[in-house]
Design a protein around this motif. Sequence first.
Motif, PDB file in Angstrom:
ATOM      1  N   LEU A  46       0.854  -1.195   0.000  1.00 14.43           N
ATOM      2  CA  LEU A  46       0.000   0.000   0.000  1.00 14.43           C
ATOM      3  C   LEU A  46       0.885   1.238   0.000  1.00 14.43           C
ATOM      4  CD1 LEU A  46      -2.725   1.537   0.327  1.00 14.43           C
ATOM      5  CD2 LEU A  46      -2.440   1.328   2.797  1.00 14.43           C
ATOM      6  N   ARG A  48       0.359   5.005   0.124  1.00 12.85           N
ATOM      7  CA  ARG A  48      -0.688   6.013   0.376  1.00 12.85           C
ATOM      8  C   ARG A  48      -0.250   7.331  -0.265  1.00 12.85           C
ATOM      9  NH1 ARG A  48      -0.983   3.452   5.975  1.00 12.85           N
ATOM     10  NH2 ARG A  48      -3.166   2.917   6.308  1.00 12.85           N
ATOM     11  N   GLU A  50      -1.688  10.075  -0.860  1.00  7.60           N
ATOM     12  CA  GLU A  50      -2.254  11.371  -0.447  1.00  7.60           C
ATOM     13  C   GLU A  50      -1.228  12.261   0.250  1.00  7.60           C
ATOM     14  OE1 GLU A  50      -3.870   8.543  -0.102  1.00  7.60           O
ATOM     15  OE2 GLU A  50      -3.823   7.937   1.984  1.00  7.60           O
ATOM     16  N   ARG A  84      -1.948   3.362  -4.419  1.00  8.95           N
ATOM     17  CA  ARG A  84      -3.361   3.709  -4.230  1.00  8.95           C
ATOM     18  C   ARG A  84      -3.618   5.118  -4.742  1.00  8.95           C
ATOM     19  NH1 ARG A  84      -5.835   3.527   1.689  1.00  8.95           N
ATOM     20  NH2 ARG A  84      -4.712   5.492   1.914  1.00  8.95           N
ATOM     21  N   ASP A  87      -6.668   9.334  -1.820  1.00  6.09           N
ATOM     22  CA  ASP A  87      -7.672   8.963  -0.816  1.00  6.09           C
ATOM     23  C   ASP A  87      -7.799  10.100   0.194  1.00  6.09           C
ATOM     24  OD1 ASP A  87      -9.449   7.609   0.834  1.00  6.09           O
ATOM     25  OD2 ASP A  87      -7.938   6.302   1.711  1.00  6.09           O
ATOM     26  N   LYS A  92      -9.056  13.528   6.221  1.00  5.11           N
ATOM     27  CA  LYS A  92      -7.891  14.006   5.475  1.00  5.11           C
ATOM     28  C   LYS A  92      -8.319  15.097   4.495  1.00  5.11           C
ATOM     29  CE  LYS A  92      -7.034   9.379   4.657  1.00  5.11           C
ATOM     30  NZ  LYS A  92      -6.369   8.125   4.241  1.00  5.11           N
ATOM     31  N   MET A 181      -9.777  -1.322  -2.976  1.00  4.07           N
ATOM     32  CA  MET A 181      -9.786  -1.447  -1.532  1.00  4.07           C
ATOM     33  C   MET A 181     -11.173  -1.965  -1.169  1.00  4.07           C
ATOM     34  SD  MET A 181      -7.056  -0.042   0.075  1.00  4.07           S
ATOM     35  CE  MET A 181      -7.668   0.293   1.718  1.00  4.07           C
ATOM     36  N   GLU A 183     -13.180  -1.712   1.746  1.00  2.00           N
ATOM     37  CA  GLU A 183     -13.178  -1.013   3.036  1.00  2.00           C
ATOM     38  C   GLU A 183     -14.540  -0.428   3.358  1.00  2.00           C
ATOM     39  OE1 GLU A 183     -10.296   2.204   3.037  1.00  2.00           O
ATOM     40  OE2 GLU A 183     -10.719   2.724   0.969  1.00  2.00           O
ATOM     41  N   GLY A 204      -9.200  -3.162   3.530  1.00  2.00           N
ATOM     42  CA  GLY A 204      -8.779  -2.034   4.369  1.00  2.00           C
ATOM     43  C   GLY A 204      -9.584  -2.066   5.655  1.00  2.00           C
ATOM     44  N   THR A 205      -9.018  -2.726   6.662  1.00  2.00           N
ATOM     45  CA  THR A 205      -9.810  -2.916   7.884  1.00  2.00           C
ATOM     46  C   THR A 205     -10.032  -1.621   8.664  1.00  2.00           C
ATOM     47  OG1 THR A 205      -7.755  -3.560   8.955  1.00  2.00           O
ATOM     48  CG2 THR A 205      -9.227  -5.328   8.244  1.00  2.00           C
ATOM     49  N   ASN A 206      -9.131  -0.646   8.507  1.00  2.00           N
ATOM     50  CA  ASN A 206      -9.295   0.584   9.298  1.00  2.00           C
ATOM     51  C   ASN A 206     -10.658   1.226   9.011  1.00  2.00           C
ATOM     52  OD1 ASN A 206      -6.656  -0.003   9.865  1.00  2.00           O
ATOM     53  ND2 ASN A 206      -5.799   1.576   8.557  1.00  2.00           N
ATOM     54  N   ASP A 207     -10.966   1.331   7.724  1.00  2.21           N
ATOM     55  CA  ASP A 207     -12.272   1.892   7.374  1.00  2.21           C
ATOM     56  C   ASP A 207     -13.383   0.843   7.450  1.00  2.21           C
ATOM     57  OD1 ASP A 207     -12.091   4.730   6.831  1.00  2.21           O
ATOM     58  OD2 ASP A 207     -10.671   4.182   5.262  1.00  2.21           O
ATOM     59  N   ARG A 217     -13.437   6.127  13.297  1.00  5.44           N
ATOM     60  CA  ARG A 217     -12.185   5.483  13.710  1.00  5.44           C
ATOM     61  C   ARG A 217     -11.306   6.362  14.586  1.00  5.44           C
ATOM     62  NH1 ARG A 217      -9.246   4.893   7.760  1.00  5.44           N
ATOM     63  NH2 ARG A 217      -7.220   5.239   8.694  1.00  5.44           N
ATOM     64  N   CYS A 254      -4.478  -4.658   3.979  1.00  3.51           N
ATOM     65  CA  CYS A 254      -3.501  -3.597   4.253  1.00  3.51           C
ATOM     66  C   CYS A 254      -3.917  -2.710   5.421  1.00  3.51           C
ATOM     67  CB  CYS A 254      -3.266  -2.753   3.001  1.00  3.51           C
ATOM     68  SG  CYS A 254      -4.741  -1.888   2.438  1.00  3.51           S
ATOM     69  N   GLY A 255      -5.016  -3.038   6.109  1.00  4.28           N
ATOM     70  CA  GLY A 255      -5.382  -2.259   7.297  1.00  4.28           C
ATOM     71  C   GLY A 255      -4.523  -2.699   8.480  1.00  4.28           C
TER      72      GLY A 255
HETATM   73  C1  PEP Z   1      -7.826   1.175   5.642  1.00  4.46           C
HETATM   74  O1  PEP Z   1      -8.831   1.876   5.600  1.00  4.46           O
HETATM   75  O2  PEP Z   1      -7.755   0.100   6.253  1.00  4.46           O
HETATM   76  C2  PEP Z   1      -6.589   1.591   4.953  1.00  4.46           C
HETATM   77  C3  PEP Z   1      -5.557   0.779   4.838  1.00  4.46           C
HETATM   78  O3  PEP Z   1      -6.532   2.839   4.458  1.00  4.46           O
HETATM   79  P1  PEP Z   1      -6.354   4.174   5.314  1.00  4.46           P
HETATM   80  O4  PEP Z   1      -5.939   3.762   6.703  1.00  4.46           O
HETATM   81  O5  PEP Z   1      -5.339   4.954   4.575  1.00  4.46           O
HETATM   82  O6  PEP Z   1      -7.730   4.749   5.257  1.00  4.46           O
END
Ligand code: PEP
Length: 325
Positions: A46, A48, A50, A84, A87, A92, A181, A183, A204-207, A217, A254-255
Amino acid sequence: FRKSLTEVRGMKTVTLDGVEIELEANVASPKDLDDVFKNDGEGVGLYRTEFLYFDSSLLPPEDTQFEQYRDVVVAMTGRPVVIRTLDIGGDKKLDYLSIPEEQNPFLGYRAIRLCLDRQEIFKVQLRAILRASAFGQVRILFPMISSLEELRSAKAILEETKEDLRSLGVPFDESIQSGIMVEVPSAAILSDHFARETDFFSIGTNDLIQYAVAVDRGNEKLSHLYSQYHPAVLRLIKTVLDNGKAAGIRVGMCGESAGDPKLIPILLGMGLTEFSMNPSSILQARWILRNLRKGDLEEAALKALSLGTAEEVEEYCSRLLQTLN
Ligand code: PEP
Ligand code: MG
């Protein structure tokens, strides 16, 4: 197992029963590559992009982007680099893009939604990424896809951009892959459909967690409700892995969860073989994976998936990990 981490430097990431795993790094700029090499990253899972836009007071020109992407691709010498596309939005924000205030920015005008609306911005980035693809193994990753129409539009713009480059005789990798992604829960639930129209998934587990459990989050007051062990999240992940496997496409994660020692055994048991994480977590993940037997964990994963609360899942995962020490 901290003390054993340096032992696994230079070793392959393979489980006790011979399953080969790819352990890749999340990066935000070429400056992160030192860390990737120090920690033995096997690729960039990944990138990023941005942060390149944040470090600038205007939209970064195509050549500036191309040079950064190329530097990462060249440094990785043929190993995969998943770039990517922009984003931004949510938490952000870019000052120089006057995006109207929104009541719910995380549910708003962000990532691929912005890129499909502002195609001139999207195309500049796609051109830069495509040009960099001539220097190694690049894959393009679209963030925040929530419907098939968005994927189709993004792919159509990518094809137009390739056509522009072809007509100018600018080289790029004609066999470049593009993926999404996963997510947003809608993409996970519809992943059987998505798998027929894209080359790969990156979970993308974070989202995915924040949208599955409806918890911002970054909201500290609610952090007890935001959990990677939530069984609903595990079930979404399982759906994506099963649908990706059935369609024969690659599925990575990739989270932050991909580097969570307690989750790695369960993720392996569910069939995940591609993990991308902060470089500092890579050696630890390799050590854990080299001490696991996938065959033994399939049932454990089903057991975790059958539980009803995040607390039970976390406790179950902790016990599994302890059996390794
Ligand atoms: C996610 O959402 O898991 C991710 C990897 O992307 P970001 O943390 O950049 O939103
Ligand atoms: Mg995300």
